[in-house]
Design a protein around this motif. Structure first.
Motif, PDB file in Angstrom:
ATOM      1  N   LYS A   1      -6.046   5.509  -8.423  1.00 26.59           N
ATOM      2  CA  LYS A   1      -5.259   4.438  -7.960  1.00 26.59           C
ATOM      3  C   LYS A   1      -6.085   3.365  -6.978  1.00 26.59           C
ATOM      4  O   LYS A   1      -6.079   2.175  -8.056  1.00 26.59           O
TER       5      LYS A   1
ATOM      6  N   ILE B   1      -5.017  -3.902  -3.472  1.00 25.83           N
ATOM      7  CA  ILE B   1      -4.473  -3.423  -4.697  1.00 25.83           C
ATOM      8  C   ILE B   1      -3.793  -5.517  -5.195  1.00 25.83           C
ATOM      9  O   ILE B   1      -3.746  -5.993  -5.903  1.00 25.83           O
TER      10      ILE B   1
ATOM     11  N   THR C   1       0.661   3.507  -3.071  1.00 30.40           N
ATOM     12  CA  THR C   1       0.740   5.324  -3.089  1.00 30.40           C
ATOM     13  C   THR C   1       1.848   6.052  -2.971  1.00 30.40           C
ATOM     14  O   THR C   1       1.839   7.362  -2.813  1.00 30.40           O
TER      15      THR C   1
ATOM     16  N   ARG D   1      -3.746   9.873 -11.335  1.00 37.48           N
ATOM     17  CA  ARG D   1      -3.250   8.886 -10.013  1.00 37.48           C
ATOM     18  C   ARG D   1      -3.246   9.173  -8.408  1.00 37.48           C
ATOM     19  O   ARG D   1      -2.471   9.069  -7.783  1.00 37.48           O
TER      20      ARG D   1
ATOM     21  N   GLY E   1       0.816  -1.487  -0.390  1.00 37.73           N
ATOM     22  CA  GLY E   1       0.439   0.186  -0.465  1.00 37.73           C
ATOM     23  C   GLY E   1       1.185   0.791  -0.020  1.00 37.73           C
ATOM     24  O   GLY E   1       0.665   1.931  -0.917  1.00 37.73           O
TER      25      GLY E   1
ATOM     26  N   THR F   1      -8.816  -3.319 -12.152  1.00 30.45           N
ATOM     27  CA  THR F   1      -7.675  -4.718 -12.444  1.00 30.45           C
ATOM     28  C   THR F   1      -8.532  -5.626 -11.909  1.00 30.45           C
ATOM     29  O   THR F   1      -8.190  -7.196 -12.444  1.00 30.45           O
TER      30      THR F   1
ATOM     31  N   ARG G   1      -0.238  -9.767 -13.378  1.00 25.27           N
ATOM     32  CA  ARG G   1      -0.798  -9.319 -12.491  1.00 25.27           C
ATOM     33  C   ARG G   1      -0.692  -9.793 -11.417  1.00 25.27           C
ATOM     34  O   ARG G   1      -0.925  -9.514 -10.063  1.00 25.27           O
TER      35      ARG G   1
ATOM     36  N   MET H   1      -5.536  -0.006   1.495  1.00 21.87           N
ATOM     37  CA  MET H   1      -4.853  -0.298   0.277  1.00 21.87           C
ATOM     38  C   MET H   1      -4.065  -0.874  -0.515  1.00 21.87           C
ATOM     39  O   MET H   1      -3.845  -1.708  -1.498  1.00 21.87           O
TER      40      MET H   1
ATOM     41  N   LYS I   1       1.299  -6.598 -10.233  1.00 24.03           N
ATOM     42  CA  LYS I   1       1.623  -5.013  -9.654  1.00 24.03           C
ATOM     43  C   LYS I   1       2.610  -4.104  -8.821  1.00 24.03           C
ATOM     44  O   LYS I   1       2.281  -2.732  -9.625  1.00 24.03           O
TER      45      LYS I   1
ATOM     46  N   THR J   1       3.584   6.453 -18.361  1.00 23.54           N
ATOM     47  CA  THR J   1       2.291   5.543 -18.057  1.00 23.54           C
ATOM     48  C   THR J   1       1.875   3.894 -18.776  1.00 23.54           C
ATOM     49  O   THR J   1       2.648   3.347 -19.247  1.00 23.54           O
ATOM     50  N   VAL J   2       1.573   3.197 -17.591  1.00 20.63           N
ATOM     51  CA  VAL J   2       0.900   2.032 -17.663  1.00 20.63           C
ATOM     52  C   VAL J   2      -0.267   1.247 -17.746  1.00 20.63           C
ATOM     53  O   VAL J   2      -1.088   2.071 -17.306  1.00 20.63           O
ATOM     54  N   THR J   3       0.317   0.485 -18.357  1.00 21.58           N
ATOM     55  CA  THR J   3      -1.212  -0.499 -18.400  1.00 21.58           C
ATOM     56  C   THR J   3      -0.578  -1.913 -18.141  1.00 21.58           C
ATOM     57  O   THR J   3       0.755  -2.165 -18.352  1.00 21.58           O
ATOM     58  N   VAL J   4      -1.127  -2.608 -17.434  1.00 22.67           N
ATOM     59  CA  VAL J   4      -1.533  -3.691 -17.021  1.00 22.67           C
ATOM     60  C   VAL J   4      -1.882  -5.093 -16.879  1.00 22.67           C
ATOM     61  O   VAL J   4      -3.414  -4.636 -18.001  1.00 22.67           O
TER      62      VAL J   4
ATOM     63  N   ASN K   1       6.390   8.278 -12.662  1.00 21.61           N
ATOM     64  CA  ASN K   1       6.122   8.974 -14.306  1.00 21.61           C
ATOM     65  C   ASN K   1       5.853   8.150 -15.538  1.00 21.61           C
ATOM     66  O   ASN K   1       5.746   8.589 -16.546  1.00 21.61           O
TER      67      ASN K   1
ATOM     68  N   ARG L   1       2.093  13.395 -16.590  1.00 22.91           N
ATOM     69  CA  ARG L   1       2.890  13.526 -17.360  1.00 22.91           C
ATOM     70  C   ARG L   1       2.719  12.504 -18.987  1.00 22.91           C
ATOM     71  O   ARG L   1       3.927  12.170 -20.163  1.00 22.91           O
ATOM     72  N   THR L   2       1.691  11.755 -19.058  1.00 21.19           N
ATOM     73  CA  THR L   2       1.420  11.172 -20.308  1.00 21.19           C
ATOM     74  C   THR L   2       1.440  11.833 -21.523  1.00 21.19           C
ATOM     75  O   THR L   2       0.711  12.939 -21.737  1.00 21.19           O
TER      76      THR L   2
ATOM     77  N   VAL M   1      -5.811  -2.593 -17.470  1.00 22.04           N
ATOM     78  CA  VAL M   1      -5.912  -1.265 -16.556  1.00 22.04           C
ATOM     79  C   VAL M   1      -5.242  -0.207 -17.237  1.00 22.04           C
ATOM     80  O   VAL M   1      -3.148  -0.935 -17.272  1.00 22.04           O
ATOM     81  N   THR M   2      -4.813   1.018 -18.274  1.00 21.47           N
ATOM     82  CA  THR M   2      -4.119   1.877 -18.126  1.00 21.47           C
ATOM     83  C   THR M   2      -4.557   2.801 -17.422  1.00 21.47           C
ATOM     84  O   THR M   2      -5.412   3.748 -17.276  1.00 21.47           O
ATOM     85  N   VAL M   3      -3.137   3.625 -16.088  1.00 23.82           N
ATOM     86  CA  VAL M   3      -3.120   5.616 -15.720  1.00 23.82           C
ATOM     87  C   VAL M   3      -2.379   6.281 -16.421  1.00 23.82           C
ATOM     88  O   VAL M   3      -1.464   5.698 -16.562  1.00 23.82           O
ATOM     89  N   ALA M   4      -3.628   7.059 -16.475  1.00 26.20           N
ATOM     90  CA  ALA M   4      -2.569   7.614 -17.227  1.00 26.20           C
ATOM     91  C   ALA M   4      -2.397   9.074 -15.899  1.00 26.20           C
ATOM     92  O   ALA M   4      -3.565   9.146 -15.062  1.00 26.20           O
ATOM     93  N   HIS M   5      -2.296   9.944 -16.666  1.00 27.11           N
ATOM     94  CA  HIS M   5      -1.286  10.579 -15.275  1.00 27.11           C
ATOM     95  C   HIS M   5      -0.936  12.953 -16.227  1.00 27.11           C
ATOM     96  O   HIS M   5      -0.947  12.637 -18.095  1.00 27.11           O
TER      97      HIS M   5
ATOM     98  N   THR N   1      -4.264   8.981  -4.722  1.00 28.67           N
ATOM     99  CA  THR N   1      -4.916   7.773  -3.822  1.00 28.67           C
ATOM    100  C   THR N   1      -6.373   7.830  -3.505  1.00 28.67           C
ATOM    101  O   THR N   1      -6.964   6.486  -2.947  1.00 28.67           O
TER     102      THR N   1
END
Lengths: 286, 286
Positions: B173, B130, A131, B167, A127, B180, A167, B126, A173, A185-188, A183, B192-193, B186-190, B169
């Motif tokens: 996230k 996850i 975070t 992204r 966790g 997931t 995952r 958390m 994970k 951009t991540v896809t799982v 930083n 800096r994407t 899942v892609t997490v963008a932010h 908390t």
């Protein structure tokens, strides 16, 4: 031109730094200690545990291997973990996977003091990682070792597209969390992902941790991408191979980790690094 | 045809179930209790806290609001949290954000008993989320409320491409983890994407939680996609708007949450739902 990432060389460098850190701690009267608990006689696990023990001893640490019979009960294992939790000479506790089926693995994970959780699998540490929590805490060693490899080869994830295939708690994970924190951009992706190969081709950094031999070939790699192969699979001839078809990936990837000699050596080196850190942090106030 | 997801209606349904659960717990002599701690006089926070208190009281719960001066020290706040941690009449503790700058927010998050962590922001909770840990634990209410909306509208994330923009908390996230765990890719963008809008167009499920008014328009949405707008922004005229330009998204999206009336009402309903669950779980043995 594909650069082959030399995991052995980087691991050697990490180990040298660990050895120095061990010597420095010795001056303060601290000897980093790791306890590895193994339940049963799984041959692969026996080898892993022996290698960890040898490496820790070689680097000047206190190393304990606790071999338990396959019939060990949940209560017995919990009581042994409690023993190491309160043993000041032990800074890192590792329970080797897999565990026999009478053991409730999540309960074991929860039982290890998060401050001695050298694998970084305890939910509190996971966790904190996810975070991007401030302060010191252990991070899963395989993905952390991969971050070291990227740094050593000057590959900055910031602003890049990263795809992590797999995952698991052990790799996928925490890997995704580390790359997001850096930083990218991540896809799982995982077994339920549709059109996995098209997704793989979008990746500037592709981490493959599926346990499926040669799942990814050169045709699935974006030209110039960094390819990290976490697989330790056997092909039809019993030869050790990765999740990536190394031969077809060569000439397409910009950087690639071989199997063996890529991610593998980094995991154990990072485990040693984490043990020393836990010893160092144990001496700090909260 | 775009279906507008009616967050108010689903929240009403969740609240009705909560009210029933409260009545059932009363039969067992348990009255779910929530303590909301607010430091300072931030007007928006005052409104949020008042709304939470009213809703909890209305649903038959025990609700405490602890108003503290903006000059409250870290030590004072920690001691008040410790008080509620050991108060058997309180099952959920929430410290309203933002906190004044003399307070170390991560330390506050860590100080709340994970079993009373009604926001689900404690690293232990958390980490369980996850890693899809077995057992009962609280999950951040905004993303959990979004999962309820998806379920109510028959939208199964399994096998779908999901893109979460943001992204934090609080939303991004845990949202990514829930999707997931539900077998989405899942892609997490932010911030800096690169090429965020092209990425958004790949999403079957697009969750936008950036705080940037109208960041996403109809042109950035895959036809038929489910669009979840977590934004609560103000436009140039001071009007409450979302991160998605609702007008241009209509006719492109398959499903969309409006602002207001989408995600917002679900967050507070889910907070109440979580409080009741914490009360229920507090009565179970480990």
């Amino acid at each position: 031109m594909t650069t082959i990432i030399d995991g052995k060389a980087v691991a050697k460098k990490v180990n040298a730094a660990t050895q120095t850190a061990v010597a420095e701690l010795e001056q303060q009267g601290i000897k980093p200690g790791i306890a590895v608990i193994i339940v049963g006689e799984d041959p692969a696990s026996q080898i892993y545990v022996r290698n960890k023990n040898r490496k820790a001893t070689k680097l000047g640490m206190h190393s304990v291997v606790r071999q338990l019979p396959v019939t060990t009960t949940q209560a017995e294992l919990l009581s042994i973990i409690a023993e190491y939790n309160s043993d000041a000479s032990i800074h890192g506790i590792l329970v080797q996977s897999p565990l026999p089926k009478q053991i409730n693995e999540p309960l074991i994970t929860m039982a290890i003091d998060p401050k001695k959780d050298v694998d970084g699998f305890h939910p509190t540490n996971m966790g904190k990682l996810i975070t991007n929590f401030p302060g010191n805490y252990p991070v899963a060693n395989t993905p952390r070792g991969i971050m070291t490899l990227l740094a050593e080869y000057g590959i900055d994830p910031a602003g890049k597209q990263a795809v992590v295939i797999g995952r698991s708690t052990i790799v996928g994970k925490p890997m995704a969390a580390l790359l997001t924190n850096a930083n990218a951009t991540v896809t799982v992706a995982h077994s339920r992902t549709k059109d996995l190969k098209a997704l793989a081709r979008t990746a500037d950094i592709l981490v493959v941790a599926t346990g499926i031999a040669h799942l990814i070939t050169g045709a699935d790699i974006k030209p110039g991408a960094t390819v990290i192969d976490v697989g330790m699979d056997r092909d039809a001839d019993g030869k050790l191979v990765g999740d990536v078809d190394f031969d077809s990936a060569q000439g397409v990837a910009g950087f690639i980790t071989p199997v063996p000699g890529g991610v593998g050596p980094m995991t154990i080196a990072t485990l040693m690094q984490t043990t020393v850190e836990l010893a160092k942090w144990s001496d700090l106030s909260e």
